[in-house]
Motif scaffolding. Structure first.
Motif, PDB file in Angstrom:
ATOM      1  N   GLU A 180       0.831  -1.202   0.000  1.00  0.00           N
ATOM      2  CA  GLU A 180       0.000   0.000   0.000  1.00  0.00           C
ATOM      3  C   GLU A 180       0.869   1.258   0.000  1.00  0.00           C
ATOM      4  OE1 GLU A 180      -3.087   0.475  -0.415  1.00  0.00           O
ATOM      5  OE2 GLU A 180      -3.862  -1.581  -0.307  1.00  0.00           O
ATOM      6  N   TYR A 181       1.929   1.246   0.786  1.00  0.00           N
ATOM      7  CA  TYR A 181       2.840   2.386   0.879  1.00  0.00           C
ATOM      8  C   TYR A 181       3.430   2.723  -0.489  1.00  0.00           C
ATOM      9  CZ  TYR A 181       7.287   4.746   2.006  1.00  0.00           C
ATOM     10  OH  TYR A 181       8.360   5.600   2.039  1.00  0.00           O
ATOM     11  N   ARG A 182       3.899   1.698  -1.184  1.00  0.00           N
ATOM     12  CA  ARG A 182       4.532   1.914  -2.495  1.00  0.00           C
ATOM     13  C   ARG A 182       3.492   2.334  -3.542  1.00  0.00           C
ATOM     14  NH1 ARG A 182      10.408   0.640  -3.113  1.00  0.00           N
ATOM     15  NH2 ARG A 182      10.948  -0.442  -1.189  1.00  0.00           N
ATOM     16  N   LYS A 183       2.329   1.685  -3.526  1.00  0.00           N
ATOM     17  CA  LYS A 183       1.309   2.015  -4.527  1.00  0.00           C
ATOM     18  C   LYS A 183       0.835   3.456  -4.353  1.00  0.00           C
ATOM     19  CE  LYS A 183      -3.307   1.197  -6.166  1.00  0.00           C
ATOM     20  NZ  LYS A 183      -4.661   0.788  -5.777  1.00  0.00           N
ATOM     21  N   GLU A 184       0.577   3.850  -3.112  1.00  0.00           N
ATOM     22  CA  GLU A 184       0.114   5.213  -2.853  1.00  0.00           C
ATOM     23  C   GLU A 184       1.165   6.230  -3.282  1.00  0.00           C
ATOM     24  OE1 GLU A 184      -0.964   5.436   1.239  1.00  0.00           O
ATOM     25  OE2 GLU A 184      -2.657   4.029   1.022  1.00  0.00           O
ATOM     26  N   PHE A 185       2.437   5.888  -3.081  1.00  0.00           N
ATOM     27  CA  PHE A 185       3.503   6.781  -3.521  1.00  0.00           C
ATOM     28  C   PHE A 185       3.448   6.977  -5.036  1.00  0.00           C
ATOM     29  CE2 PHE A 185       7.612   6.769  -5.692  1.00  0.00           C
ATOM     30  CZ  PHE A 185       8.078   8.025  -5.336  1.00  0.00           C
ATOM     31  N   ILE A 186       3.273   5.879  -5.789  1.00  0.00           N
ATOM     32  CA  ILE A 186       3.254   5.939  -7.252  1.00  0.00           C
ATOM     33  C   ILE A 186       2.075   6.762  -7.749  1.00  0.00           C
ATOM     34  CG2 ILE A 186       2.976   4.573  -9.363  1.00  0.00           C
ATOM     35  CD1 ILE A 186       4.488   2.310  -7.849  1.00  0.00           C
ATOM     36  N   VAL A 187       0.890   6.467  -7.235  1.00  0.00           N
ATOM     37  CA  VAL A 187      -0.318   7.167  -7.675  1.00  0.00           C
ATOM     38  C   VAL A 187      -0.208   8.662  -7.386  1.00  0.00           C
ATOM     39  CG1 VAL A 187      -2.798   7.413  -7.300  1.00  0.00           C
ATOM     40  CG2 VAL A 187      -1.791   5.142  -7.463  1.00  0.00           C
ATOM     41  N   LYS A 188       0.290   9.007  -6.199  1.00  0.00           N
ATOM     42  CA  LYS A 188       0.438  10.422  -5.836  1.00  0.00           C
ATOM     43  C   LYS A 188       1.483  11.097  -6.719  1.00  0.00           C
ATOM     44  CE  LYS A 188       1.253  13.477  -1.861  1.00  0.00           C
ATOM     45  NZ  LYS A 188       2.155  14.391  -2.585  1.00  0.00           N
ATOM     46  N   ARG A 189       2.568  10.385  -7.003  1.00  0.00           N
ATOM     47  CA  ARG A 189       3.641  10.961  -7.839  1.00  0.00           C
ATOM     48  C   ARG A 189       3.112  11.280  -9.228  1.00  0.00           C
ATOM     49  NH1 ARG A 189       7.396  13.559  -9.392  1.00  0.00           N
ATOM     50  NH2 ARG A 189       9.586  12.976  -9.541  1.00  0.00           N
ATOM     51  N   LEU A 190       2.349  10.374  -9.802  1.00  0.00           N
ATOM     52  CA  LEU A 190       1.788  10.603 -11.142  1.00  0.00           C
ATOM     53  C   LEU A 190       0.780  11.752 -11.119  1.00  0.00           C
ATOM     54  CD1 LEU A 190       1.266   6.893 -12.264  1.00  0.00           C
ATOM     55  CD2 LEU A 190       3.084   8.428 -12.986  1.00  0.00           C
ATOM     56  N   LYS A 191      -0.050  11.777 -10.067  1.00  0.00           N
ATOM     57  CA  LYS A 191      -1.056  12.837  -9.943  1.00  0.00           C
ATOM     58  C   LYS A 191      -0.400  14.196  -9.788  1.00  0.00           C
ATOM     59  CE  LYS A 191      -5.138  14.149  -7.239  1.00  0.00           C
ATOM     60  NZ  LYS A 191      -6.013  13.794  -6.082  1.00  0.00           N
ATOM     61  N   ASP A 192       0.642  14.262  -8.951  1.00  0.00           N
ATOM     62  CA  ASP A 192       1.342  15.532  -8.742  1.00  0.00           C
ATOM     63  C   ASP A 192       1.992  16.047 -10.017  1.00  0.00           C
ATOM     64  OD1 ASP A 192       0.609  15.435  -6.099  1.00  0.00           O
ATOM     65  OD2 ASP A 192       2.573  14.776  -5.344  1.00  0.00           O
ATOM     66  N   GLU A 193       2.378  15.131 -10.894  1.00  0.00           N
ATOM     67  CA  GLU A 193       3.008  15.507 -12.167  1.00  0.00           C
ATOM     68  C   GLU A 193       1.976  15.814 -13.250  1.00  0.00           C
ATOM     69  OE1 GLU A 193       6.254  15.904 -13.045  1.00  0.00           O
ATOM     70  OE2 GLU A 193       6.888  15.599 -10.967  1.00  0.00           O
ATOM     71  N   GLY A 194       0.686  15.615 -12.913  1.00  0.00           N
ATOM     72  CA  GLY A 194      -0.373  15.860 -13.889  1.00  0.00           C
ATOM     73  C   GLY A 194      -0.408  14.847 -15.012  1.00  0.00           C
ATOM     74  N   ILE A 195       0.046  13.632 -14.741  1.00  0.00           N
ATOM     75  CA  ILE A 195       0.102  12.589 -15.767  1.00  0.00           C
ATOM     76  C   ILE A 195      -1.219  11.832 -15.817  1.00  0.00           C
ATOM     77  CG2 ILE A 195       1.234  10.431 -16.440  1.00  0.00           C
ATOM     78  CD1 ILE A 195       3.796  11.572 -15.090  1.00  0.00           C
ATOM     79  N   ALA A 196      -1.807  11.773 -16.980  1.00  0.00           N
ATOM     80  CA  ALA A 196      -3.094  11.088 -17.154  1.00  0.00           C
ATOM     81  C   ALA A 196      -2.901   9.580 -17.063  1.00  0.00           C
ATOM     82  CB  ALA A 196      -3.699  11.455 -18.508  1.00  0.00           C
TER      83      ALA A 196
END
Length: 366
Positions: free
Chosen positions: A47-63
């Protein structure tokens, strides 16, 4: 085609996006060691790693409109090399594997993100790729069988890349591929199959920055029963806090190389010993190929070292052509396999959980 590649490492998560074969974005981070220390097993970091990835993509504005998500492969049952679709059996085996390693998270996270995108999730050439010839499985001790665990992703990708550069197919060549990193693996590639390779996870083969390599067996047995060490302490002597790190207190090859070049001891002698054991393992794989070798490829992070490469080459270049293709290339290799699967260039295989490791005849009766 838009590919998301995910590569979880022991203290980092690397991410990259490729469009039509070209990297358009790369990100990720080194994780706080104090945060990681809270997890009892690496699989608990999901969960820790997945949440990091999703947040990183969202913060970068990546669809989240990927055509495929490619995760680093884990320690599954032994399987043939290739691209595998992530399925429920694969995820079950990764959650219950006997080897606790962060690479086991790659497929599980890739599958969850792929479901959100409505696209397939893949892994490719995980470390447990097993294409051994039967005689390579025999260890000399009944009940102990040699295992194929190595840097399959980079070894196979580099081999294909080299073959393409000379207008050949990987399956047409005999190659020795040497991955030089924290762990070192030396594989004999015969017409697209790795018929023998040292176990780079558990310390077999050459001395490396973090692995002991093959050690004198009777001395090891005596040490194990001395009463001075626990099982986990002995394992760390073989891999993790082993090799050059055990002697020097560091596995940083930049620092180690600088001091070796200056002639400082024991750095100079230890690097020479590492290079020597690498050369010996290359010689062993040359024999595995019966001397029919088109090229020896040096890859991995240490292949950037002119000092180490020159030392190794001096000991092996009389065997056949030596090619240097430095770098880990893991993200690019993951993406290449995903594109191959989507275009039909590479078949998409099904993971069954049934080991492909061939049994040694008569061993059940022995």
């Amino acid at each position: 085609m838009k590919i998301l590649a995910i590569n979880p490492g022991s203290t980092s998560t690397k991410l990259a996006i490729y469009e039509d074969g070209k990297q358009v974005w790369a990100g990720g981070a080194h994780h706080d060691l104090n945060e990681i220390a809270h997890f009892h097993q690496t699989i608990d970091q999901y969960e820790y790693r997945k949440e990091f990835i999703v947040k990183r993509l969202k913060d970068e504005g990546i669809a989240m409109d990927f055509d495929a998500v490619m995760g680093r492969g884990g320690l599954l049952c032994p399987l043939k090399g290739g691209v595998y679709a992530v399925n429920e059996k694969m995820k079950h085996d990764l959650l219950h594997t006997k080897h606790d390693h962060v690479c086991n998270l790659g497929a599980i996270i890739a599958d969850e993100i792929a479901k959100e995108c409505g696209c397939p999730a893949f892994i490719a050439d995980p470390v447990v790729v097993d294409e051994f010839q039967l005689k390579a499985r025999v260890s000399g001790v009944p009940g102990i069988k040699r295992e194929s665990i190595f840097h399959a992703l980079n070894q196979k990708a580099v081999a294909r890349r080299y073959a393409k550069s000379i207008g050949k197919k990987y399956e047409e060549l005999n190659l020795i591929v040497v991955h030089l990193g924290g762990g070192i693996s030396v594989g004999a590639h015969r017409k697209g199959l790795v018929i023998d390779v040292n176990n780079a996870l558990n310390g077999e083969g050459p001395i490396s920055p973090e692995r002991a390599g093959t050690v004198p067996s009777e001395a090891l047995a005596t040490l194990c029963f001395s009463g001075k060490y626990t099982l986990n302490e002995v394992k760390k002597m073989l891999h993790g806090k082993a090799g050059l790190a055990a002697y020097l207190g560091t596995s940083d090859m930049i620092t180690i190389e600088e001091k070796a070049i200056e002639g400082k001891e024991p750095y100079k002698t230890l690097v020479a010993a590492m290079d020597y054991t690498v050369a010996k393992e290359i010689g062993a794989m040359f024999v595995a190929l019966k001397g029919q070798c088109d090229a020896i490829i040096l890859t991995g992070g240490i292949a950037y070292s002119d000092y180490c490469v020159a030392d190794i080459k001096e000991q092996i270049e009389y065997l056949c052509k030596v090619v240097v293709l430095p770098g880990e290339n893991e993200m690019e290799s993951l993406a290449e396999n995903a594109f191959g699967a989507l275009t039909g260039e590479l078949p998409v295989l099904t993971y069954t959980g049934v080991s492909c490791a061939e049994e040694i005849p008569g061993m059940a009766e022995a």
